[in-house]
Write a protein that holds these residues in place. Structure first.
Motif, PDB file in Angstrom:
ATOM      1  N   LEU A 105       1.055  -1.203   0.075  1.00  0.00           N
ATOM      2  CA  LEU A 105       0.036  -0.011   0.145  1.00  0.00           C
ATOM      3  C   LEU A 105       0.891   1.204   0.121  1.00  0.00           C
ATOM      4  O   LEU A 105       0.648   2.182  -0.750  1.00  0.00           O
ATOM      5  N   ASP A 106       2.109   1.195   0.843  1.00  0.00           N
ATOM      6  CA  ASP A 106       2.892   2.561   0.899  1.00  0.00           C
ATOM      7  C   ASP A 106       3.500   2.614  -0.661  1.00  0.00           C
ATOM      8  O   ASP A 106       3.813   3.585  -1.136  1.00  0.00           O
ATOM      9  N   PHE A 107       3.917   1.482  -1.345  1.00  0.00           N
ATOM     10  CA  PHE A 107       4.563   1.532  -2.576  1.00  0.00           C
ATOM     11  C   PHE A 107       3.531   2.112  -3.619  1.00  0.00           C
ATOM     12  O   PHE A 107       3.926   3.040  -4.379  1.00  0.00           O
ATOM     13  N   LEU A 108       2.189   1.687  -3.440  1.00  0.00           N
ATOM     14  CA  LEU A 108       1.194   2.250  -4.603  1.00  0.00           C
ATOM     15  C   LEU A 108       0.867   3.736  -4.315  1.00  0.00           C
ATOM     16  O   LEU A 108       0.772   4.584  -5.137  1.00  0.00           O
ATOM     17  N   GLY A 109       1.064   3.959  -3.048  1.00  0.00           N
ATOM     18  CA  GLY A 109       0.872   5.478  -2.616  1.00  0.00           C
ATOM     19  C   GLY A 109       1.812   6.347  -3.166  1.00  0.00           C
ATOM     20  O   GLY A 109       1.898   7.482  -3.482  1.00  0.00           O
ATOM     21  N   THR A 110       3.114   5.796  -2.842  1.00  0.00           N
ATOM     22  CA  THR A 110       4.523   6.558  -3.440  1.00  0.00           C
ATOM     23  C   THR A 110       4.346   6.689  -5.070  1.00  0.00           C
ATOM     24  O   THR A 110       4.818   7.911  -5.492  1.00  0.00           O
ATOM     25  N   ARG A 111       3.655   5.769  -5.551  1.00  0.00           N
ATOM     26  CA  ARG A 111       3.731   5.702  -7.189  1.00  0.00           C
ATOM     27  C   ARG A 111       2.683   6.973  -7.597  1.00  0.00           C
ATOM     28  O   ARG A 111       2.274   7.113  -8.695  1.00  0.00           O
ATOM     29  N   GLY A 112       1.697   7.072  -6.555  1.00  0.00           N
ATOM     30  CA  GLY A 112       0.342   7.843  -7.124  1.00  0.00           C
ATOM     31  C   GLY A 112      -0.610   7.163  -7.493  1.00  0.00           C
ATOM     32  O   GLY A 112      -1.129   7.713  -8.242  1.00  0.00           O
ATOM     33  N   ILE A 113      -0.599   6.017  -7.448  1.00  0.00           N
ATOM     34  CA  ILE A 113      -1.776   5.162  -8.104  1.00  0.00           C
ATOM     35  C   ILE A 113      -2.961   5.140  -7.334  1.00  0.00           C
ATOM     36  O   ILE A 113      -3.019   4.810  -6.063  1.00  0.00           O
ATOM     37  N   PRO A 114      -4.324   5.649  -7.780  1.00  0.00           N
ATOM     38  CA  PRO A 114      -5.257   5.764  -7.136  1.00  0.00           C
ATOM     39  C   PRO A 114      -5.958   4.377  -7.184  1.00  0.00           C
ATOM     40  O   PRO A 114      -7.206   4.028  -7.867  1.00  0.00           O
ATOM     41  N   PHE A 115      -5.666   3.475  -6.263  1.00  0.00           N
ATOM     42  CA  PHE A 115      -6.022   2.043  -6.282  1.00  0.00           C
ATOM     43  C   PHE A 115      -7.276   2.050  -5.762  1.00  0.00           C
ATOM     44  O   PHE A 115      -7.614   2.928  -4.816  1.00  0.00           O
ATOM     45  N   THR A 116      -8.237   1.144  -5.909  1.00  0.00           N
ATOM     46  CA  THR A 116      -9.528   0.877  -5.373  1.00  0.00           C
ATOM     47  C   THR A 116      -9.563  -0.371  -4.495  1.00  0.00           C
ATOM     48  O   THR A 116      -8.571  -1.136  -4.710  1.00  0.00           O
ATOM     49  N   THR A 117     -10.459  -0.670  -3.795  1.00  0.00           N
ATOM     50  CA  THR A 117     -10.514  -1.635  -2.605  1.00  0.00           C
ATOM     51  C   THR A 117     -11.633  -2.385  -2.646  1.00  0.00           C
ATOM     52  O   THR A 117     -12.680  -2.140  -3.118  1.00  0.00           O
ATOM     53  N   TRP A 118     -11.790  -3.286  -1.961  1.00  0.00           N
ATOM     54  CA  TRP A 118     -13.268  -3.957  -1.520  1.00  0.00           C
ATOM     55  C   TRP A 118     -14.235  -3.243  -1.251  1.00  0.00           C
ATOM     56  O   TRP A 118     -15.350  -3.139  -1.465  1.00  0.00           O
TER      57      TRP A 118
END
Length: 439
Positions: free
Chosen positions: A390-403
């Protein structure tokens, strides 16, 4: 990688094993369910009911959904292996197989996969579709061909009981289609329809299904197939019943033609103006040969539904002919047939786009068995904390979605439907899906 049925089944089987495991399901779309959401025709409520079973899996505490993440762009294999002991690819198939006949590239000649993506509201599909033909040809005799033919033949108002987006409804509402012709090069006993899918064609009050008596022929190979398969026997009996009945008066017609092999898409000024087929005949073993007798059909659009093909995934070997990642019992093999440690496949990317949705369970069981037997040899990841990715995706600025985000989008789509007197209206735009999911 992939939160469609194949990936979810694999997660479920792994979660039920004795292994102490946590599972992240990565998905390219902001929403889960893959083929169920973007590959199944919207007027299939029975098949879409599979979602209820998949929901139970995604609700499990050891399984986490991470959506809106593109493999090969947002994250790569080497990066994934820094966070996980093993990576399973379950990316399915979304491209059309080629059909090498003259004229196939004319304007008005389409692949079924592209059309399915449009009417299912795939975020990457066009928002409009050129529905200008009054007479249409569909090439292929599988369930996808029936889906395409049925959606083309039905009136738009019939589909208001489904979740079709408004742009799809508006496109179908103005379609001038009166006749849809489905062509198979072999006979009724070789058709790949399932009985339920075939019978659904005749449920529309606006579509007359027509089968031609001269197309009901069998040889020794066909009769053997009928005796060996209850499903084939049911399909053939339905076709025989339709061939001997008197045509009705419903305003649109869906014609099922057998023993017609596509020979050429005919065109003028770069556009489709017809289809030429060659009449075929049975050879005794269920196969067919050409007779040299050709027929020209007055159609203004052609849809090929001759199979799907998986796409080459970055950093993985790929068999471009079979359209699969080379593997042994789900273990990915390199070009020298050596196993890539900790990398696995399941579903259509493993065995090709054949079979029904439920058949992916067997694939998943085999792949998970391979993974569990390899467990002691798997390399431990560099980052073991569940929050590290999650930290990695946040650092990349990826607007990921969740369940949890899917729950918000699910409620939003149902609210849109309620406002319009419908059960649900599917959101099409990726940005809107992401915005709603992320609150």
């Amino acid at each position: 990688m992939g939160a469609g049925p194949a990936g979810i089944y694999a997660a479920d089987i792994l979660d039920k094993s004795d292994a102490d495991v946590s599972i992240d399901l990565f998905e390219r779309m902001p929403a889960p369910y893959g083929l169920i959401r973007y590959g199944v025709a919207p007027d299939h409520p029975r098949i879409k009911g599979i979602v209820m079973a998949l929901e139970k899996v995604l609700s499990k505490p050891n399984i986490r959904l991470l959506g809106n993440i593109g493999y090969g762009t947002d994250i790569k294999l080497d990066e994934l292996r820094e966070f996980y002991d093993a990576v399973i690819f379950s990316t399915g198939a979304s491209a059309d197989r080629a059909l090498d006949i003259p004229g196939i590239d004319l304007d008005g000649s389409y692949g079924a996969a592209d059309f399915v993506s449009w009417y299912d509201g795939h975020p990457d599909a066009p928002r409009s579709w050129p529905l200008t033909a009054s007479s249409v040809a569909v090439l292929g005799v599988g369930n996808v061909a029936l889906d395409v033919a049925r959606i083309l033949a039905k009136t738009a108002d019939e589909l208001l009981t489904t979740d079709i987006p408004d742009n799809v409804y508006q496109g179908l509402r103005t379609s001038p289609v009166t006749d849809v012709h489905v062509f198979g090069r072999r006979g009724p006993a070789q058709a790949k329809f399932t009985p339920l899918e075939l019978r659904e064609l005749d449920h529309s009050p606006n579509v007359e299904v027509i089968v031609y008596p001269e197309d009901i022929e069998f040889d020794e190979g066909s009769i053997a197939a009928l005796r060996a398969s209850k499903q084939i026997d049911m399909v053939v009996k339905t076709l025989q019943e339709w061939a001997i009945r008197e045509p009705g008066s419903r305003p649109r017609r869906l014609h099922l033609h057998f023993f017609h092999s596509p020979a050429e898409v005919v065109g003028e000024d770069g556009r489709v103006t017809g289809l030429r087929t060659e009449r075929t005949e049975l050879t005794g073993d269920g196969n067919v040969r050409g007779t040299g007798e050709f027929h020209d059909w007055d159609v203004q659009a052609v849809y090929r539904a001759v199979g799907y093909l998986s796409s080459h995934l970055p950093e993985l070997p790929f068999d471009h002919v079979a359209g699969v990642v080379p593997n042994e019992a789900g273990r990915v093999l390199d070009l020298d047939d050596n196993q890539l440690p900790g990398v696995y496949v399941t579903g259509w990317i493993k065995r090709g786009p054949v079979g029904l949705i439920g058949h992916t369970k067997g694939d998943a069981a085999e792949t998970i068995a391979s993974l569990l037997s390899d467990a002691e040899t798997l390399r431990a990841p560099k980052y073991g904390s569940p929050d590290a990715i999650l930290d990695f995706l946040g650092t990349r600025g990826i607007p990921f979605t969740t369940w949890e985000g899917w729950g918000k989008l699910d409620a939003h789509e149902k609210a849109l439907g309620t406002a319009a007197g419908r059960e649900r209206i599917k959101v099409v735009e990726r940005e809107e899906m992401t915005r709603v999911s992320r609150g």
